[in-house]
Design an enzyme around this catalytic site. Sequence first.
Site, short mmCIF file in Angstrom:
data_model
loop_
_atom_site.label_atom_id
_atom_site.label_comp_id
_atom_site.label_asym_id
_atom_site.label_seq_id
_atom_site.Cartn_x
_atom_site.Cartn_y
_atom_site.Cartn_z
N VAL A 133 24.68 -47.69 36.10
CA VAL A 133 25.97 -47.31 36.29
C VAL A 133 26.78 -46.39 35.31
CG1 VAL A 133 28.31 -48.08 37.52
CG2 VAL A 133 26.35 -49.21 38.07
N VAL B 177 43.78 -35.48 38.09
CA VAL B 177 44.57 -36.28 37.23
C VAL B 177 45.66 -35.41 36.66
CG1 VAL B 177 44.32 -37.19 34.88
CG2 VAL B 177 42.59 -37.30 36.28
N LYS C 8 31.11 -57.42 39.52
CA LYS C 8 31.62 -58.38 40.22
C LYS C 8 31.66 -59.85 39.80
CE LYS C 8 27.13 -57.22 41.15
NZ LYS C 8 26.63 -55.79 41.33
N GLY D 220 29.82 -51.44 46.30
CA GLY D 220 29.32 -49.99 45.66
C GLY D 220 30.10 -48.85 45.93
N ILE E 143 31.76 -47.80 48.52
CA ILE E 143 32.57 -47.90 49.87
C ILE E 143 33.73 -48.06 49.48
CG2 ILE E 143 32.82 -48.74 52.09
CD1 ILE E 143 29.93 -49.76 52.00
N GLY F 230 16.62 -48.83 41.32
CA GLY F 230 17.95 -49.14 40.67
C GLY F 230 18.97 -49.90 41.41
N GLU G 189 19.89 -56.43 40.77
CA GLU G 189 20.51 -56.78 39.59
C GLU G 189 19.38 -56.84 38.33
OE1 GLU G 189 24.25 -57.36 39.37
OE2 GLU G 189 23.67 -56.01 41.04
N LYS H 122 30.91 -61.07 45.74
CA LYS H 122 31.73 -59.94 46.47
C LYS H 122 32.54 -60.58 47.45
CE LYS H 122 28.39 -56.52 45.29
NZ LYS H 122 26.93 -55.97 45.79
#
Length: 404
Positions: free
Chosen positions: A12, A31, A100, A129, A131, A182, A185, A200
Amino acid sequence: MIKIAVLGYGTVGSGVVEVIQTNQKVINERVGEELDIKYVLDLREFPGTPVEKLIVHDFEQIVNDEEVKIVVEVMGGIEPAYTFVKRSLLAGKSVATSNKALVAKHGAELLAIAKEKNINFLYEASVGGGIPIIRPLAAALTGDVIEEITGILNGTTNYMMTKMYNENADYDAVLKEAQARGYAERDPSADVEGHDACRKIAILSSIISGKLVDFEDIYTEGITKISLDDINYAKAMGMKIKLLASCNRSGDKLCAIVAPHLVAKEHPLYNIEDVFNAIFVKGNMLGDSMFYGSGAGKLPTASAVVGDIVEAAKNPNRSMMATWTSEKLELEEKADTTKRFFVRVKGNETELKDALEVAFGTIEVVKLEDKNDEFGFVTEVMSEGAYEAIAAGFPQICHMIRVK
Ligand code: HSE
């Protein structure tokens, strides 16, 4: 210029750097200032890569640098992530995380610190993820009482269930594929045992109740006992097996569970395949809705993290996130929750059916052509407690799967 630090350059973390570099122009426009990655914390060096010059090994360098306004925690696990996040917040730095386990265990405390400091602790990537589901529940749907959330919240296991169903593929082989892509976990038992989905649904339940839903209170069963025989029974019934994480309102209480379920064709979650996740949400005003997308993987998860970074950067002195208190919400006892059960029995249907019907009430028998030594049946709606008590009297029962 807004300086950020990324803790962890794994799947990530490297995705976050890639998203910021790829979409740099549009992100900076949104931004209203330039985002600049000042540090990447990792134990490794990454020689010869563009990230090499950003790598630091000591968190003190980050927490003591007043220029760093946003810390991105994508290390996973509880420690040292918890200590680093807490110290960052206490030092007045907003935090975006995909972790999480951390949010489910320490969310209430970290959210309270962020609120107190008027900064942000954002965690959109921790569930589903890429969503968007945290913000919809925390903002867009706050005019509703949420009556049900049922999600396919783990990409690894959905990928595995899909491959087993579509290709009759072997459990170990599909787990290896999910790891290679990937999705899984670091310790894939967190996926296949349901612990990841449990954390979650605990987070989503905490958001809709405003109180702490302790993941340790949620009954959790993974997919490790699901075999190709179970999948063939599902096919015979026109159903699929999915690892569902759900939370339902029951009076003042919520009931929550993570377990494999048989899902019928008519249900919106039936068609959710591969690594995709979907979250079915029912509001008392909204009615039914579905949130669907990539639930795991480098760039989808990083996309959600970067969305949080942008949110934190745009709101430097304003708490934007969904919160819950540390007061624990009492969940309904699992024994009191009701559903139908699919049950596999060793033995002969003609010899056992009468006794089963006396005990369970009307049952629908399911048989597989190539299985003469066993059969299956589906019960009527009954409580978990009643099911367990009756099933204890039938040693021939070899497996049970809940029906959605
Ligand atoms: N291992 C997780 C999954 C990653 O498979 O869904 C995303 O949380």
